[in-house]
Design a protein around this motif. Structure first.
Motif, short mmCIF file in Angstrom:
data_model
loop_
_atom_site.label_atom_id
_atom_site.label_comp_id
_atom_site.label_asym_id
_atom_site.label_seq_id
_atom_site.Cartn_x
_atom_site.Cartn_y
_atom_site.Cartn_z
N PHE A 147 3.46 74.63 65.82
CA PHE A 147 4.72 75.37 65.81
C PHE A 147 4.80 76.44 66.89
O PHE A 147 5.88 77.00 67.12
N LYS A 148 3.68 76.77 67.52
CA LYS A 148 3.62 77.80 68.58
C LYS A 148 4.12 79.15 68.08
O LYS A 148 4.78 79.89 68.79
N ARG A 149 3.78 79.46 66.83
CA ARG A 149 4.14 80.76 66.26
C ARG A 149 3.17 81.11 65.15
O ARG A 149 2.45 80.24 64.64
N TYR A 150 3.15 82.37 64.78
CA TYR A 150 2.39 82.82 63.63
C TYR A 150 3.14 82.49 62.33
O TYR A 150 4.35 82.31 62.32
N ALA A 151 2.38 82.42 61.24
CA ALA A 151 2.98 82.23 59.92
C ALA A 151 3.56 83.55 59.42
O ALA A 151 3.18 84.63 59.86
N SER A 152 4.47 83.44 58.46
CA SER A 152 4.92 84.61 57.73
C SER A 152 3.96 84.86 56.57
O SER A 152 3.19 83.98 56.18
N LEU A 153 4.01 86.05 56.00
CA LEU A 153 3.20 86.33 54.82
C LEU A 153 3.53 85.37 53.68
O LEU A 153 2.63 84.86 53.00
N ASP A 154 4.81 85.11 53.46
CA ASP A 154 5.19 84.22 52.37
C ASP A 154 4.61 82.82 52.56
O ASP A 154 4.27 82.14 51.57
N GLU A 155 4.50 82.38 53.81
CA GLU A 155 3.94 81.05 54.07
C GLU A 155 2.45 80.99 53.77
O GLU A 155 1.90 79.89 53.59
N GLN A 156 1.77 82.13 53.69
CA GLN A 156 0.37 82.15 53.28
C GLN A 156 0.21 82.39 51.78
O GLN A 156 -0.70 81.85 51.14
N ILE A 157 1.10 83.19 51.22
CA ILE A 157 1.00 83.54 49.80
C ILE A 157 1.26 82.32 48.91
O ILE A 157 0.55 82.09 47.92
N ALA A 158 2.27 81.54 49.23
CA ALA A 158 2.66 80.42 48.37
C ALA A 158 1.54 79.41 48.16
O ALA A 158 1.28 78.98 47.02
N PRO A 159 0.81 78.97 49.21
CA PRO A 159 -0.28 78.01 48.97
C PRO A 159 -1.41 78.58 48.12
O PRO A 159 -2.02 77.85 47.33
#
Length: 258
Positions: A221-233
């Motif tokens: 994706f050539k970008r960093y993740a959001s916090l929500d994208e790490q919290i959900a998994p």
């Protein structure tokens, strides 16, 4: 997206809960019905616990020591009577530099920061989970097991992956699941406690820029993740929906498997 009551009647211990991913996991677990012990060595973890309302309880200790980890688990048992889910989230690279530039004391500090809190916390919680015949441990690893400018941190996170898989095999028959996520680069608010209290000189700032570039370019994706994208998994793996998943290290890094 909040899933109301997903964790009703469930007790959590979340380490590294004062900021970043740990803070988000603790608050969302509480919003979804869990009672949560938020553990950190920063005393402002109490502010986060207050945000969680009656479900949140703060505990300050140093998880780089076994004594600190054991004290945290005893406090959770005192408060809740059991520990259903342990989220091990303490860690983070202190310095970014070529491996040849690390001093031995700095290498030891990286291992102590990013491996030992998870190792100690797993060791401290297991007797309680064995006594109750079940529980779930979710370790927060990293896809930085392949990356530049932070080899000691990479080694520590590789240790967490091995710990996850070995514990899962050893204790699966006892009803204990052990899983992990491996986050990539993640956008987060500025840290209230600095990553490197000594500060970065010009060389270290340049080396960090190289690491950031590598992390970004290695994702699809050539970008960093959001916090929500790490919290959900993390919360998915903690939930009953993942009840037949154990020993798995789930990359959450935009396609970069680490």
């Amino acid at each position: 997206m909040i899933c109301p009551d997903r964790f009703r009647d469930t007790t959590f211990v979340v380490t590294g809960a004062a900021q970043g991913i740990g803070r988000g996991v603790a608050l969302r677990a509480a919003a979804e019905g869990a009672r949560v012990l938020l553990v950190d060595r920063a005393d402002f973890v109490a502010e986060v616990a207050a945000e969680a309302g009656e479900a949140g309880h703060a505990f300050v200790c140093d998880l780089e020591t076994h004594a600190g980890a054991a004290a945290a688990m005893r406090e959770a048992q005192r408060l809740f009577g059991r520990i259903d889910v342990l989220i091990n989230n303490v860690g983070g690279a202190i310095r970014m530099r070529p491996f040849a530039e690390f001093e031995p004391v700095q290498i030891e500090a990286e291992i102590r920061r990013s491996l030992m809190p998870t190792l100690w916390s797993c060791h401290a919680v297991l007797p309680m989970m064995l006594a109750q015949r079940g529980g779930t441990i979710v370790n927060v690893s990293s896809n930085a097991t392949r990356g530049i400018r932070r080899v000691p941190y990479s080694a520590a996170k590789g240790g967490i992956n091995a710990l996850t898989q070995s514990l899962a095999m050893e204790y699966g028959a006892a009803g204990i699941r052990v899983v992990a996520t491996a986050p990539g680069g993640t956008e987060a608010p500025a840290r209230r406690v600095p990553r490197n209290p000594e500060g970065d000189d010009a060389r270290e700032q340049a080396w960090m820029a190289e690491a950031v570039s590598q992390v970004t370019e290695s994702t699809f994706f050539k970008r960093y993740a959001s916090l929500d994208e790490q919290i959900a998994p993390i919360l998915f793996l903690a939930s009953e929906e993942a009840g037949y998943i154990t020993g798995t290290v789930l990359p959450v890094a935009g396609g970069d498997l680490g």
